[in-house]
Every structure is written in C-alpha cells, then in structure tokens.
Design a protein around this motif. Structure first.
Motif, PDB file in Angstrom:
ATOM      1  N   UNK A   1       0.679  -0.963  -0.255  1.00  0.00           N
ATOM      2  CA  UNK A   1      -0.506   0.048   0.042  1.00  0.00           C
ATOM      3  C   UNK A   1       0.839   1.393   0.297  1.00  0.00           C
ATOM      4  N   UNK A   2       1.955   1.098  -0.018  1.00  0.00           N
ATOM      5  CA  UNK A   2       3.214   2.172   0.323  1.00  0.00           C
ATOM      6  C   UNK A   2       4.380   2.816   0.595  1.00  0.00           C
ATOM      7  N   UNK A   3       5.130   3.282   0.471  1.00  0.00           N
ATOM      8  CA  UNK A   3       6.711   2.914   0.785  1.00  0.00           C
ATOM      9  C   UNK A   3       8.001   1.976   0.456  1.00  0.00           C
ATOM     10  N   UNK A   4       8.802   1.830   1.068  1.00  0.00           N
ATOM     11  CA  UNK A   4      10.114   1.552   0.256  1.00  0.00           C
ATOM     12  C   UNK A   4       9.643  -0.188  -0.647  1.00  0.00           C
ATOM     13  N   UNK A   5      10.410   0.030  -1.832  1.00  0.00           N
ATOM     14  CA  UNK A   5       9.763  -0.843  -2.450  1.00  0.00           C
ATOM     15  C   UNK A   5      11.226  -1.801  -2.096  1.00  0.00           C
ATOM     16  N   UNK A   6      11.104  -3.106  -1.919  1.00  0.00           N
ATOM     17  CA  UNK A   6      12.072  -3.822  -2.243  1.00  0.00           C
ATOM     18  C   UNK A   6      12.494  -5.219  -3.267  1.00  0.00           C
ATOM     19  N   UNK A   7      13.454  -6.099  -2.712  1.00  0.00           N
ATOM     20  CA  UNK A   7      13.448  -7.229  -3.469  1.00  0.00           C
ATOM     21  C   UNK A   7      12.274  -8.475  -3.408  1.00  0.00           C
ATOM     22  N   UNK A   8      11.726  -8.737  -4.319  1.00  0.00           N
ATOM     23  CA  UNK A   8      10.732  -9.746  -4.195  1.00  0.00           C
ATOM     24  C   UNK A   8      11.414 -11.411  -3.684  1.00  0.00           C
TER      25      UNK A   8
ATOM     26  N   UNK B   1       4.862 -16.337  -3.952  1.00  0.00           N
ATOM     27  CA  UNK B   1       2.813 -16.150  -4.431  1.00  0.00           C
ATOM     28  C   UNK B   1       3.202 -15.649  -6.010  1.00  0.00           C
ATOM     29  N   UNK B   2       2.105 -15.890  -6.389  1.00  0.00           N
ATOM     30  CA  UNK B   2       1.323 -15.145  -7.977  1.00  0.00           C
ATOM     31  C   UNK B   2       1.415 -13.793  -7.888  1.00  0.00           C
ATOM     32  N   UNK B   3       2.075 -13.023  -8.699  1.00  0.00           N
ATOM     33  CA  UNK B   3       1.203 -11.543  -9.163  1.00  0.00           C
ATOM     34  C   UNK B   3       0.464 -11.534  -9.727  1.00  0.00           C
ATOM     35  N   UNK B   4      -0.938 -10.785  -8.830  1.00  0.00           N
ATOM     36  CA  UNK B   4      -2.189 -10.432  -9.445  1.00  0.00           C
ATOM     37  C   UNK B   4      -2.018  -9.418  -9.806  1.00  0.00           C
ATOM     38  N   UNK B   5      -1.032  -7.949  -9.488  1.00  0.00           N
ATOM     39  CA  UNK B   5      -1.372  -6.462  -9.565  1.00  0.00           C
ATOM     40  C   UNK B   5       0.254  -5.989  -9.251  1.00  0.00           C
ATOM     41  N   UNK B   6       0.422  -4.965 -10.136  1.00  0.00           N
ATOM     42  CA  UNK B   6       1.489  -4.179 -10.634  1.00  0.00           C
ATOM     43  C   UNK B   6       2.508  -5.070 -11.974  1.00  0.00           C
ATOM     44  N   UNK B   7       3.605  -4.100 -12.524  1.00  0.00           N
ATOM     45  CA  UNK B   7       4.029  -4.742 -13.389  1.00  0.00           C
ATOM     46  C   UNK B   7       5.896  -5.309 -13.043  1.00  0.00           C
ATOM     47  N   UNK B   8       6.107  -5.639 -12.218  1.00  0.00           N
ATOM     48  CA  UNK B   8       7.686  -5.817 -11.813  1.00  0.00           C
ATOM     49  C   UNK B   8       7.211  -6.882 -11.001  1.00  0.00           C
ATOM     50  N   UNK B   9       7.317  -8.209 -11.487  1.00  0.00           N
ATOM     51  CA  UNK B   9       7.724  -9.169 -10.842  1.00  0.00           C
ATOM     52  C   UNK B   9       9.236 -10.080  -9.788  1.00  0.00           C
ATOM     53  N   UNK B  10       9.244  -8.873  -9.537  1.00  0.00           N
ATOM     54  CA  UNK B  10      10.603  -8.860  -9.280  1.00  0.00           C
ATOM     55  C   UNK B  10      11.216  -8.513  -7.673  1.00  0.00           C
ATOM     56  N   UNK B  11      10.126  -7.025  -8.266  1.00  0.00           N
ATOM     57  CA  UNK B  11      10.363  -6.170  -6.785  1.00  0.00           C
ATOM     58  C   UNK B  11       8.502  -6.048  -6.009  1.00  0.00           C
TER      59      UNK B  11
ATOM     60  N   UNK C   1       6.380  -3.791  -4.607  1.00  0.00           N
ATOM     61  CA  UNK C   1       6.178  -1.969  -4.609  1.00  0.00           C
ATOM     62  C   UNK C   1       5.039  -1.893  -4.338  1.00  0.00           C
ATOM     63  N   UNK C   2       5.298  -0.046  -4.559  1.00  0.00           N
ATOM     64  CA  UNK C   2       3.417   0.071  -4.400  1.00  0.00           C
ATOM     65  C   UNK C   2       2.979  -0.284  -5.522  1.00  0.00           C
ATOM     66  N   UNK C   3       1.896  -0.839  -5.327  1.00  0.00           N
ATOM     67  CA  UNK C   3       0.471  -0.612  -6.377  1.00  0.00           C
ATOM     68  C   UNK C   3       0.843  -2.808  -6.510  1.00  0.00           C
ATOM     69  N   UNK C   4       1.468  -3.420  -6.087  1.00  0.00           N
ATOM     70  CA  UNK C   4       1.895  -5.148  -6.462  1.00  0.00           C
ATOM     71  C   UNK C   4       0.952  -5.447  -4.930  1.00  0.00           C
ATOM     72  N   UNK C   5       0.839  -6.622  -5.907  1.00  0.00           N
ATOM     73  CA  UNK C   5      -0.785  -7.438  -5.357  1.00  0.00           C
ATOM     74  C   UNK C   5       0.090  -8.359  -5.626  1.00  0.00           C
ATOM     75  N   UNK C   6      -0.251  -9.597  -4.484  1.00  0.00           N
ATOM     76  CA  UNK C   6       0.153 -10.789  -5.166  1.00  0.00           C
ATOM     77  C   UNK C   6      -0.864 -11.786  -4.044  1.00  0.00           C
ATOM     78  N   UNK C   7      -0.860 -13.154  -4.937  1.00  0.00           N
ATOM     79  CA  UNK C   7      -1.909 -13.926  -4.166  1.00  0.00           C
ATOM     80  C   UNK C   7      -1.323 -15.544  -4.216  1.00  0.00           C
ATOM     81  N   UNK C   8      -1.570 -16.482  -3.307  1.00  0.00           N
ATOM     82  CA  UNK C   8      -0.990 -18.304  -2.656  1.00  0.00           C
ATOM     83  C   UNK C   8      -2.598 -18.487  -2.225  1.00  0.00           C
TER      84      UNK C   8
END
Length: 660
Positions: free
Chosen positions: A66-73, A93-103, A105-112
């Motif tokens: 939801x916001x803050x630092x970007x880190x390596x997944x 996890x499977x990335x279901x939101x966002x653009x870069x599966x390696x990071x 970062x804000x906006x990223x959403x992951x599911x399992x």
C-alpha cells in the motif's frame, strides 16, 4: 501499514518467534512505533519501511503493497497464521497486480492458495536481509467457494495408485455440485467425484488441478504440483538345478526382477569378491568347489536406481559314480574353422568341465577323430582348477572338410575313480574352398520395361562339389557398380546349371549390365568370381510424333506429311504406320525397319496405299508404333477427316506418343 489491526497496541512491546533460514530471530515492537527484527547479537542495519494490506478468502490469501519502500521480492518472507502456520518467500506467490514481479513495490498485489484455514488470518511480512518485520495485518476470512485437496501417499512412486481427496473444499452457501480432476495438465477432465485415483507413468513433477462447481454455477480451482518418485527396482532370481554339483552348469534367471520402468543392467557376482563375473538377465556358471557359495545379483533401472539380492547356493560333490564331463566348449564363435582361419594358423580353446573334483596330477586323454595332427595340433593343455581342463588347438590349411569329434578318457576324480570314455564335443574344419563356376550368363537377351522385374540368369557349377555350396549371382551396372544379388542352393551336380528366375533389376540405372557369380560353402569359404558379356538395360520407350496428316477423298492414298521417331538409348528397330477407317478396319500400312542407331529419324510425305477409296468426310485413324532395340514400344495415334482431293485434311494438331 493498514489503518486498523484488531487488538493491536503499538505502544506495547511484542515478541514474535519466526523460523527463518538464518535461525531463530526475535521480533520487537519499539515504543517509537516502528518494528525491527534482529539477529540475536547482530549489529543494527538501515531498514526499509512499507505498508501492507492483506485479504483472504477460503480459496486464496492476498498481500498488497500500500505504500513505502520498494524491495526485492526474493528478500521478503510472508508468514501466514490461521488454524495452521505457513511460511513462504514472496516469490512463491503469484503476482496478480503490479508490473514487475521481481520487486515488492507500491501497487503490487500477490496471491497464494489459502492452506492455513481458520476464520481469521494474520499475515506478517519480513525483510530477510535486515531481519526486519516490514508490516503485519490481521483479516477475517471471506467465506466463498474454495477448492482444496490432499493426496495419499504423500510421496507417490511411478506406476502406483495415488488417491486424491477434495473433502476439504468449501462453499459459503449452497453445495458443491461437481468435482473435476485434470491429472495430466491438458485442460480436460480425467476423473470426477469428491475422491479420485490416478497413477503417473514415470518419476517427475505433475501439475494436478481440481475444479469444483457449486449448485448455483460458481467455480473454483486449485493446482498442486505432485512430485512422483522413482520406485526402486526389485532384484530377484532363481537357479537350476537347485542342488548343483561341482562342474555342473548352473543356470541363473533374473526375469522375476521388477521395476516401474525398465531394468537396464543385471550384474552377477558368483564368488563373493565384489567384482562382476557376468551380466545379463539369464547367465550360467560352473562352481569348481563344494560348499556354500553366495551369489549376488545387482539390478539397475533406467532412472539409475538399483537393488541387490543374494542367495546361498550349496554345491556338493558329484559322487555316486565315475566322474563325467558336464560341459565341453569350443571357443570359435560359429564352431567352424574356415579356410581363412586355417591359413592364419588360428588357435582355439577346448574347455572341459567335470562334475567332480578331479586329480589334477593326471591329464585326461583327448583324441580328435576324423582329422590329422597336421590340420589340428594340440599346442598347450592343463588344469585350470580342480574341475576344469583346457587345451589349445592350432589349425593349418590342408584342404579338408570334415566333422571333428573329441573323445575324452583316462581322467580320474581325486578319490581315484576313473571316468568312462566320452565324446562330448564336435566341431567342423572346412578349409577346402569351392571351385570357380564354369560360367555365368543373363538369359534374358533384352532387358526392357516389360521384363525388368523378371530377369533370368544361369550359373554353371564348378566341376566338383562337396554338397554344401550356394551359388551367388549379382547383376551389376557396369558403369557405376550398382548391383542386385541373389543366392540359390546348388542342388545339381558339378558342371550342371543352377538357374535364377524372376530377378528384379528395376532398381538398377539404365545402361549396360553384366552377371557376376561365385560359389560359397556352408562355412563361408568362397571360390573365384566369373563374369559374362554386357547386356543392355533400356526401359525408356522411343518418342513418336505425327505432324500434318492429309487424307484425300475419292483416292486410294493417304499422305502423312511428317513422322519423327527418336530413341536416345539403344536405338530404333522398327516404325510401323497403320491406317484404319471409321469402322476400325485396317485399310493400309507401312513398315520401316533397320534403324538400329540411337538418335532421331524423320520421314516426310509418306504415301500409304489404301485397300479402299477414301471417301469425303470420313474419319481415318493413323497409328504409329515404334519399337527400340531392347523391345520397348511406344504408340502415337491421330484421327483426321478425309476431304476432297483439292482440300486440306484436318490435322487436328500434333499427335505425341505414349509408352505402352
């Protein structure tokens, strides 16, 4: 961080124990309101700060940045606690939101998939490099349709049944109407029902997908990777006889060994020294001493897995009478000494195995019947062990053809009992090569398109035969050497003919061919090769062309302006011209012969005398038949309409020949 955490008071310290790859670490929440996770005794590090939000259904768990630092997944561990506890790397996890599966970062959403159960779930995000709790969230689980399954056994092996159980699947209201299973990842249903069974042909990882459908049409699916392990082979063998004696041949059979795939090697150790004495599914061995012998079999399958089994084989003395030869072998591969082997003074070993422990101070007497020492000479001999005696023979070419029989006598067991005379071995010495054929010939004088599949030839036998010979005849293209070869057993006498019928030479190129022949005996000795004169093979018909045919009415003459015949191979023998009326009656013709040279020949203004007057407006059929030297035939026909003498015949275009 999420806005609310039920029961959370950040002013209070909290300790959470988490098992990571680095060991046991301690999570503390400081009074200043940030969270740190440090290795016990580790120095402080600069830590990222971010906010996560979790969501959960009975089917899946989601983690959102939801916001803050970007880190390596790959640096983020997610701990999920419900009725059970699971720990994952975010990259699982499977990335279901966002653009870069390696990071992360804000906006990223992951599911399992939700594998922990429970009405509420706590999710903790940990930054591995700094051992820091990034954030945590506790959420209620939304009850919806969820596909869940387990399978037994948990470590299945190839080829064995695996049971799949979907009874843990749930739905918020209503009921699950169907369960569909896909075991081979092809997108089609392989089985239905709450429980199902399947097997997998080989070791490896297989995606298995369960799809559940509710009574109101909602669906959910779950895929698990099922790891299938190679089942070890099972080594097993039998032996016969079950009560062997010294010197007796014992057969070992490992065909009862089993595997889920293929057994690729069988290795036998008969003397317990750890080295391989024989290989193969079935083998034999002879034990030279009495007592217990541990026989060990090792089998290996096509996946490299192996199994070992052993049995104790008890060997007793032959006893109960005089010693005897239980096996006699001759080391030549086919049991025949040929002319070529004798010319090189080949040596072969004769091995005798006895059924009792023998007196090794006394050699057996060996007599090779039907052959003289000048052809087969014993050069060495001696006992290998108490039950095995060997001799080495050297052969010479003395132009003989005979069956040799070995007679053995005078050997004694270690208690002084003499053997009876035996003849345990025969082999052939054939050092007499067949004679040369008197001649060979192709009986089909002309090889053309009509007979190239059925050519006849003859080989005239050598004057002298032993009765074991085969005639070998080849038809050879003399330009490039291509050939076809046939064999016939010689059943006639010396000097008589051996015939070959129906030889197919259609695969040979056009051109001259010749016959070559020789004679071979039953052990492979051959005589000289003879050949004959060349015969032409020509299967291409001549080319026939008709041009400008004129037929005049009220006249007894048909005029053909031009005929061309061509044969570029063997040359033409004849060209025949025939005229038929509209009733298909022959009313005239002409024959041209003696055209033996290869190439093209043209005739112009050919006048054909008709046996009746050619009336106006009547159809006439002109047929040209060309024959070449080898007998190939081609025909060209044209139909014209007769006209008044002053008119021009209807040529109707050119007529071109077609081979017949």
């Amino acid at each position: 961080m999420g806005d609310t955490h039920p029961g959370d008071d950040r002013a209070q310290s909290e300790t959470i124990g988490v098992v990571l790859l680095t060991g046991v670490v301690v999570v503390t929440i400081g009074v200043a309101g940030f969270v740190t996770l440090g290795d016990i005794g580790a120095s402080a590090r600069s830590t990222p700060s971010l906010d996560i939000h979790a969501g959960a259904t009975t089917q899946d768990v989601f983690v959102a940045h939801n916001g803050g630092s970007s880190v390596d997944s790959n640096d983020v561990t997610i701990v999920v606690v419900g009725d059970n506890r699971r720990q994952y790397t975010l990259a699982d996890y499977t990335q279901v939101g966002g653009t870069d599966p390696t990071r992360f970062e804000p906006g990223g959403r992951w599911g399992l998939p939700n594998d922990v159960g429970g009405a509420s779930i706590r999710v903790v995000a940990i930054h591995d490099p700094t051992s820091t709790v990034l954030d945590r969230d506790t959420v209620s689980v939304e009850v919806t349709v969820a596909a869940r399954f387990d399978y037994t056994p948990s470590s299945p092996t190839a080829g064995k049944a695996v049971t799949f159980d979907a009874s843990d699947s749930t739905v918020d209201d209503g009921s699950i109407a169907s369960y569909e299973w896909d075991f081979d990842d092809d997108g089609t249903t392989d089985a239905t029902g709450e429980t199902a069974s399947s097997s997998f042909p080989d070791d490896g990882t297989y995606p298995v997908t369960l799809t559940v459908t509710t009574d109101d049409g909602r669906t959910a699916n779950r895929t698990k990777e099922v790891t299938v392990y190679n089942e070890f082979p099972t080594a097993s063998f039998t032996y016969s006889p079950t009560n062997p004696t010294t010197g007796e041949v014992v057969s070992f059979d490992a065909s009862g060994s089993g595997d889920d795939g293929n057994i690729v090697s069988y290795e036998w150790d008969f003397d317990g020294d750890g080295t391989v004495d024989a290989t193969g599914e079935t083998v034999t061995n002879i034990f030279g001493s009495t007592g217990d012998h541990t026989v060990r079999l090792s089998v290996t399958d096509d996946d490299g897995a192996s199994d070992v089994t052993s049995q104790v084989v008890t060997v007793t003395s032959g006893g109960g009478g005089p010693p005897s030869v239980t096996s006699a072998t001759f080391s030549d591969a086919d049991g025949n000494i040929t002319d070529a082997e004798a010319n090189s003074n080949a040596r072969r070993t004769v091995t005798l195995r006895f059924n009792q422990t023998m007196d090794t101070g006394l050699a057996p007497k060996t007599t090779y019947e039907n052959v003289t020492e000048s052809s087969a000479k014993v050069v060495t001999g001696g006992w290998v062990d108490a039950t095995t005696y060997e001799q080495t023979l050297e052969f010479a070419d003395n132009d003989v053809d005979t069956l040799v029989t070995l007679e053995v006598s005078r050997a004694e067991s270690d208690d002084g009992t003499p053997m009876e005379t035996e003849r345990p071995l025969t082999f052939t010495i054939d050092t007499r090569s067949p004679g040369d054929p008197n001649s060979v010939r192709i009986d089909t004088p002309r090889i053309n398109a009509s007979n190239q599949n059925a050519v006849d030839a003859t080989l005239v036998n050598p004057d002298s035969l032993d009765g074991d010979e085969v005639a070998v005849l080849s038809i050879v293209n003399t330009s490039i050497g291509d050939s076809v070869t046939f064999e016939e057993q010689i059943t006639t006498n010396g000097g008589d003919e051996t015939t070959f019928t129906g030889i197919d030479v259609s695969g040979l190129p056009e051109g001259y061919v010749s016959a070559r022949g020789y004679v071979r005996d039953d052990v492979g000795n051959t005589g000289g090769t003879v050949t004959n004169d060349q015969t032409r093979k020509d299967t291409v018909p001549p080319d026939i062309v008709l041009r400008d045919i004129r037929a005049f009415a009220n006249n007894d003459t048909v005029t053909i302006a031009e005929v061309t015949a061509e044969d570029s191979n063997s040359g033409l023998v004849s060209v025949n011209v025939t005229v038929r009326n509209d009733k298909n009656e022959r009313i005239g013709g002409e024959n041209f012969t003696g055209l033996s040279a290869a190439g093209s020949k043209t005739w112009t203004d050919i006048e054909i005398s008709a046996t009746e007057n050619v009336r106006p407006n009547k159809e006439l059929t002109i047929t040209i038949v060309g024959t070449d030297v080898t007998g190939n035939v081609n025909t060209s026909s044209k139909t014209v309409t007769s006209q008044n003498e002053a008119g021009n015949g209807n040529a109707g275009g050119n007529g071109n020949g077609n081979g017949q």
